[in-house]
Design a protein around this motif. Structure first.
Motif, PDB file in Angstrom:
ATOM      1  N   LEU A  55       0.827  -1.215   0.000  1.00  0.00           N
ATOM      2  CA  LEU A  55       0.000   0.000   0.000  1.00  0.00           C
ATOM      3  C   LEU A  55       0.860   1.263   0.000  1.00  0.00           C
ATOM      4  CD1 LEU A  55      -2.837  -0.713   2.623  1.00  0.00           C
ATOM      5  CD2 LEU A  55      -3.057  -0.564   0.133  1.00  0.00           C
ATOM      6  N   CYS A  56       1.995   1.184   0.674  1.00  0.00           N
ATOM      7  CA  CYS A  56       2.870   2.352   0.801  1.00  0.00           C
ATOM      8  C   CYS A  56       3.809   2.483  -0.391  1.00  0.00           C
ATOM      9  CB  CYS A  56       3.700   2.252   2.073  1.00  0.00           C
ATOM     10  SG  CYS A  56       2.739   2.400   3.565  1.00  0.00           S
ATOM     11  N   GLY A  57       3.632   1.655  -1.391  1.00  0.00           N
ATOM     12  CA  GLY A  57       4.501   1.745  -2.560  1.00  0.00           C
ATOM     13  C   GLY A  57       5.959   1.510  -2.208  1.00  0.00           C
ATOM     14  N   ALA A  58       6.205   0.581  -1.278  1.00  0.00           N
ATOM     15  CA  ALA A  58       7.569   0.225  -0.881  1.00  0.00           C
ATOM     16  C   ALA A  58       8.354   1.444  -0.402  1.00  0.00           C
ATOM     17  CB  ALA A  58       8.301  -0.493  -2.023  1.00  0.00           C
ATOM     18  N   ASN A  59       7.648   2.370   0.236  1.00  0.00           N
ATOM     19  CA  ASN A  59       8.306   3.551   0.813  1.00  0.00           C
ATOM     20  C   ASN A  59       8.409   3.337   2.330  1.00  0.00           C
ATOM     21  OD1 ASN A  59       8.761   5.973   2.132  1.00  0.00           O
ATOM     22  ND2 ASN A  59       7.280   7.137   0.941  1.00  0.00           N
ATOM     23  N   PRO A  60       9.625   3.127   2.833  1.00  0.00           N
ATOM     24  CA  PRO A  60       9.758   2.738   4.236  1.00  0.00           C
ATOM     25  C   PRO A  60       9.378   3.847   5.214  1.00  0.00           C
ATOM     26  CG  PRO A  60      11.914   3.057   3.238  1.00  0.00           C
ATOM     27  CD  PRO A  60      10.911   3.176   2.135  1.00  0.00           C
ATOM     28  N   VAL A  61       9.525   5.119   4.805  1.00  0.00           N
ATOM     29  CA  VAL A  61       9.124   6.202   5.708  1.00  0.00           C
ATOM     30  C   VAL A  61       7.615   6.145   5.931  1.00  0.00           C
ATOM     31  CG1 VAL A  61       8.908   8.709   5.908  1.00  0.00           C
ATOM     32  CG2 VAL A  61      11.081   7.692   5.195  1.00  0.00           C
ATOM     33  N   ARG A  62       6.898   6.001   4.832  1.00  0.00           N
ATOM     34  CA  ARG A  62       5.436   5.873   4.959  1.00  0.00           C
ATOM     35  C   ARG A  62       5.068   4.644   5.768  1.00  0.00           C
ATOM     36  NH1 ARG A  62       1.401   5.993  -0.063  1.00  0.00           N
ATOM     37  NH2 ARG A  62      -0.084   5.349   1.535  1.00  0.00           N
ATOM     38  N   LEU A  63       5.759   3.549   5.503  1.00  0.00           N
ATOM     39  CA  LEU A  63       5.437   2.324   6.234  1.00  0.00           C
ATOM     40  C   LEU A  63       5.577   2.554   7.737  1.00  0.00           C
ATOM     41  CD1 LEU A  63       5.040  -0.934   5.929  1.00  0.00           C
ATOM     42  CD2 LEU A  63       7.389  -0.900   6.776  1.00  0.00           C
ATOM     43  N   LEU A  64       6.685   3.164   8.141  1.00  0.00           N
ATOM     44  CA  LEU A  64       6.907   3.353   9.578  1.00  0.00           C
ATOM     45  C   LEU A  64       5.954   4.401  10.153  1.00  0.00           C
ATOM     46  CD1 LEU A  64      10.809   3.144   9.783  1.00  0.00           C
ATOM     47  CD2 LEU A  64       9.138   1.329  10.172  1.00  0.00           C
ATOM     48  N   GLN A  65       5.498   5.330   9.304  1.00  0.00           N
ATOM     49  CA  GLN A  65       4.500   6.305   9.768  1.00  0.00           C
ATOM     50  C   GLN A  65       3.143   5.652   9.958  1.00  0.00           C
ATOM     51  OE1 GLN A  65       4.721   9.194   6.609  1.00  0.00           O
ATOM     52  NE2 GLN A  65       6.188  10.512   7.671  1.00  0.00           N
ATOM     53  N   GLU A  66       2.843   4.677   9.094  1.00  0.00           N
ATOM     54  CA  GLU A  66       1.481   4.150   9.042  1.00  0.00           C
ATOM     55  C   GLU A  66       1.289   2.798   9.710  1.00  0.00           C
ATOM     56  OE1 GLU A  66       0.082   4.120   5.016  1.00  0.00           O
ATOM     57  OE2 GLU A  66       0.555   6.241   4.704  1.00  0.00           O
ATOM     58  N   ALA A  67       2.382   2.084   9.952  1.00  0.00           N
ATOM     59  CA  ALA A  67       2.225   0.734  10.511  1.00  0.00           C
ATOM     60  C   ALA A  67       1.528   0.823  11.870  1.00  0.00           C
ATOM     61  CB  ALA A  67       3.594   0.071  10.657  1.00  0.00           C
ATOM     62  N   SER A  68       0.699  -0.154  12.124  1.00  0.00           N
ATOM     63  CA  SER A  68      -0.033  -0.140  13.399  1.00  0.00           C
ATOM     64  C   SER A  68       0.934  -0.419  14.542  1.00  0.00           C
ATOM     65  CB  SER A  68      -1.115  -1.213  13.376  1.00  0.00           C
ATOM     66  OG  SER A  68      -0.501  -2.492  13.336  1.00  0.00           O
ATOM     67  N   GLN A  69       0.577   0.070  15.744  1.00  0.00           N
ATOM     68  CA  GLN A  69       1.419  -0.219  16.899  1.00  0.00           C
ATOM     69  C   GLN A  69       1.547  -1.729  17.076  1.00  0.00           C
ATOM     70  OE1 GLN A  69       3.436   1.639  18.686  1.00  0.00           O
ATOM     71  NE2 GLN A  69       2.857   3.417  17.461  1.00  0.00           N
ATOM     72  N   ALA A  70       0.479  -2.449  16.763  1.00  0.00           N
ATOM     73  CA  ALA A  70       0.513  -3.904  16.950  1.00  0.00           C
ATOM     74  C   ALA A  70       1.587  -4.542  16.086  1.00  0.00           C
ATOM     75  CB  ALA A  70      -0.856  -4.502  16.634  1.00  0.00           C
TER      76      ALA A  70
END
Ligand SMILES: *Cc1c(COP(=O)(O)O)cnc(C)c1O
Length: 705
Positions: A55-70
């Motif tokens: 979903l984040c287009g393999a963008n790790p900054v977005r991933l770390l911004q959006e990943a759930s706390q879980a």
């Protein structure tokens, strides 16, 4: 320091704040694209949340911004995941902490309108940008001192959607730079550092983003500032924006503004590398600085010229952008005045014949004039460029024209699929990538057991087939195709069938239509166990290119086509990585001599794909009768006759040579003849067409000392 390094660190620290303590260091990795060409890098981020990674287009900054706390907590408590991530961090740190090679010194500035670093950074369209990205990455690997300068396009290049008739539709998406691995460069006062460039009677204010590409900072100029009106903010909206006046404004903002940005950050580059004519205004800004401190224009330009090198990428006259005098003067603002030049003198710089007032202002003639060294991007392109620009150097023959060539190469760590890289790591010895330009490093290719190499090819083809089924079904659903046709995609392609690929910018000269020029022969190939994957985006204004794409769709109801042919929409860097890895044959059929170099075939070759290509661009240099197939290049005026002849040669090669060789298996199931060709291709392409060799040539032979 105002070069943005602290701003990137601050952005990473802010991101780390939302992560569990154990994962804090991942934010630092996310803010440097080095992860993308370090083995295991992608897996570390993907494992946090595979679905969100997509979903984040393999963008790790977005991933770390959006990943759930879980999912973050789960990763933090997974010892194996943590160990992998830690290892990645150590590898990256070690690389970034290496001492610099201190060449070039002072740092070189590499200017380009596009940089294809990663699919998540939408600042590229095609080959020119991917090459620029590869240059930055290679410069990082070689610990060279270099900075990249480009534009931050808020809407990037267009996305492609194809309708059921095969007609292309374009759409743009807005990029939020706060979700990119980028940081605004700030001054000592903490406010964004800005520069001013006078364009079309107005002062355009621009800010600067820093993106770390390994050890190399890439600075991207951005006109999205509150001081600018809507029209001026549009200057950095879209790459290769359709309106020519906006394009020219982009070139002024990048050329003039790029140098101002470097100076504002306290960076005084040594060599200025102009990558394609778009950025050729930059030396004029350097000359302005010298004139401001008392030099006359010609002395100033002579001094600037000594540190400027120019690479041309366009082998056809029409491809070199040219503008009217008034268009040029408009975007240059008060620069002519500050250079103490009148309009005539400025315009003369962009003409092949300075006094020819009717001649438009060309960015390439300007580039050639303001640089002390010029080069094309393959041996053949060098010849073509010398012929083409002979009129700029009327003394002597075309062969005396001072344009040399540096053949492009590709950044292997970016383009080698993991299974192939592991095989080569095993056989070519430690650190072979740092010696990739030494033919001796490739001798050991011959000792790889055929079965092992073939096993890797099978893995790569299988992966491509799985990807293709999924993508093709998704595309067909999106187009609203009949369900039977969609279903065919989910069963399409076969793990064992000879897979032929063709993907690139679908410019007309690339001749996508050659593949189906003789529909009955093309369809017969499908019957004979060939499957074909196509992709490519014609420029939105290229009606003819769009018609060629549509032409392919005319065959979509013919027997076997639904299962054996896929046209994948919205070609990008990530898709290219999969296609070049999985295809057995990589086609390239440009209309000679229009391919300056071409690089996707190099990417295919190092993954064990075989090239079948017109002897134009790089293939004219690389082909040796053993490492693939060639379609000879005899340019004629009768384009239709040339197309027919080249298409027939292509069908002949596939029918009579490639198909029999691919399916000729020994008892062990291995096509030894085919593998022999792969080895010849790996040896010859591997040692020559790597970015290491290319950068050694630029730094050792082209850049002034
Ligand atoms: C390598 C590459 C290109 C360039 O392909 P050519 O062979 O030069 O036509 C274009 N687009 C993408 C996404 C690439 O990776």
């Amino acid at each position: 320091m105002t070069n943005g390094a602290v701003d990137v660190r601050a952005a990473a620290a802010a991101l780390a704040g939302r992560l569990p303590n154990e994962l804090g260091f991942l934010a630092e990795i996310a803010f440097n694209y080095l992860w993308s060409w370090t083995p295991g890098g992608e897996e570390v981020f993907r494992s946090i949340d595979p679905h969100r990674w997509e979903l984040c287009g393999a963008n790790p900054v977005r991933l770390l911004q959006e990943a759930s706390q879980a999912s973050l907590e789960r990763t933090a408590s997974d010892a194996a995941c943590l160990a992998d991530a830690r290892r990645l961090f150590e590898t990256i740190r070690t690389d970034l902490d290496r001492p610099a090679a201190s060449i070039p010194s002072p740092p070189a500035a590499f200017l380009c309108t596009e940089f294809g670093v990663h699919a998540s950074l939408p600042t590229y369209a095609g080959g020119l940008g991917i090459l620029a990205g590869d240059i930055l990455k290679e410069a990082s690997d070689m610990a060279l001192s270099l900075v990249g300068v480009g534009l931050l396009y808020r809407q990037g290049y267009f996305h492609q959607r194809v309708d059921p008739s095969g007609w292309q539709h374009e759409y743009w998406t807005e990029t939020d730079p706060d979700r990119l691995p980028a940081a605004l460069v700030r001054g000592d006062d903490g406010r964004p550092l800005t520069i001013d460039v006078k364009i079309r009677e107005r002062t355009v204010v621009a800010q600067i983003w820093r993106v770390d590409v390994g050890r190399i900072p890439l600075y991207l100029i951005d006109a999205e500032r509150p001081e600018n009106n809507r029209v001026d903010r549009w200057i950095t909206s879209r790459l290769y924006v359709g309106d020519r006046k906006f394009r020219l404004a982009q070139y002024a903002l990048l050329g003039v503004g790029g140098i101002r940005a470097l100076h504002a950050m306290g960076i005084d580059p040594g060599t200025i590398h102009l990558n394609e004519g778009h950025v050729a205004f930059a030396p004029l800004e350097l000359a302005r600085v010298a004139v401001a401190s008392g030099a006359d224009f010609h002395t100033a330009l002579d001094t600037v010229r000594r540190r400027t090198v120019f690479t041309t990428h366009t082998p056809v006259a029409a491809g070199n952008e040219a503008y009217t005098g008034s268009e040029v003067l408009q975007v240059l603002g008060d620069l002519p005045e500050q250079l103490h030049l009148d309009a005539k003198e400025v315009l003369a710089l962009g003409r092949t014949r300075p006094d020819e007032e009717d001649e438009p202002f060309g960015m390439t003639p300007l580039g050639l004039r303001v640089a002390s060294s010029a080069n094309g991007v393959s041996r053949r392109h060098g010849f073509v460029a010398r012929e083409m620009w002979h009129s700029l150097y009327p003394d002597g023959t075309a062969s005396d024209v001072p344009i040399t060539h540096v053949t492009n190469g590709v950044h292997f760590p970016t383009w080698l699929a993991a299974p192939m890289r592991e095989l080569l790591d095993e056989h070519l010895g430690d650190d072979w990538l740092r010696r990739a330009d030494d033919p001796a490093a490739w001798k050991a290719i011959d000792d790889i057991p055929d079965a092992d190499l073939w096993a890797v090819r099978n893995i790569l083809r299988r992966r491509l087939v799985a990807y293709l089924r999924d993508r093709a079904a998704e595309d067909r659903l999106g187009r609203g195709e009949h369900v039977e046709y969609v279903e065919a995609a989910t069963r399409a392609f076969d793990d064992e069938v000879l897979t032929v690929g063709f993907a690139r910018r679908a410019a007309t000269y690339k001749r996508l239509h050659l593949i189906t020029l003789d529909p009955s022969r093309a369809l017969r190939l499908l019957e004979q166990s060939v499957q074909l994957v196509l992709a490519g985006k014609p420029h939105p204004a290229d009606e003819e290119g769009k018609r060629l794409v549509q032409g392919v769709f005319e065959l979509k109801w013919a027997p076997h086509v639904a299962e054996r042919v896929a046209y994948l929409e919205d070609y990008d860097l990530a898709m290219a990585q999969r296609l070049v890895a999985g295809c057995d044959i990589w086609l390239n059929v440009p209309r000679p001599p229009m391919e300056a170099c071409g690089t996707s075939g190099m990417k295919a070759a190092i993954n064990g794909g075989l090239n079948c290509s017109v002897l134009d661009g790089w293939w004219e240099e690389a082909y040796n009768a053993e490492n693939g197939w060639a379609i000879s290049a005899h340019p004629t005026r009768d384009l239709d006759a040339m197309d027919a002849q080249d298409a027939n040669r292509l069908y002949d090669i596939l029918e009579n040579e490639a198909i029999p060789l691919f399916y000729d298996r020994s008892e062990d199931g291995v096509p030894h003849g085919w593998v022999r060709k792969i080895k010849a291709s790996l040896r010859s392409v591997g040692s020559q067409f790597n970015a290491t060799r290319m950068m050694r040539e630029y730094v050792g032979r082209v850049y002034p000392r």
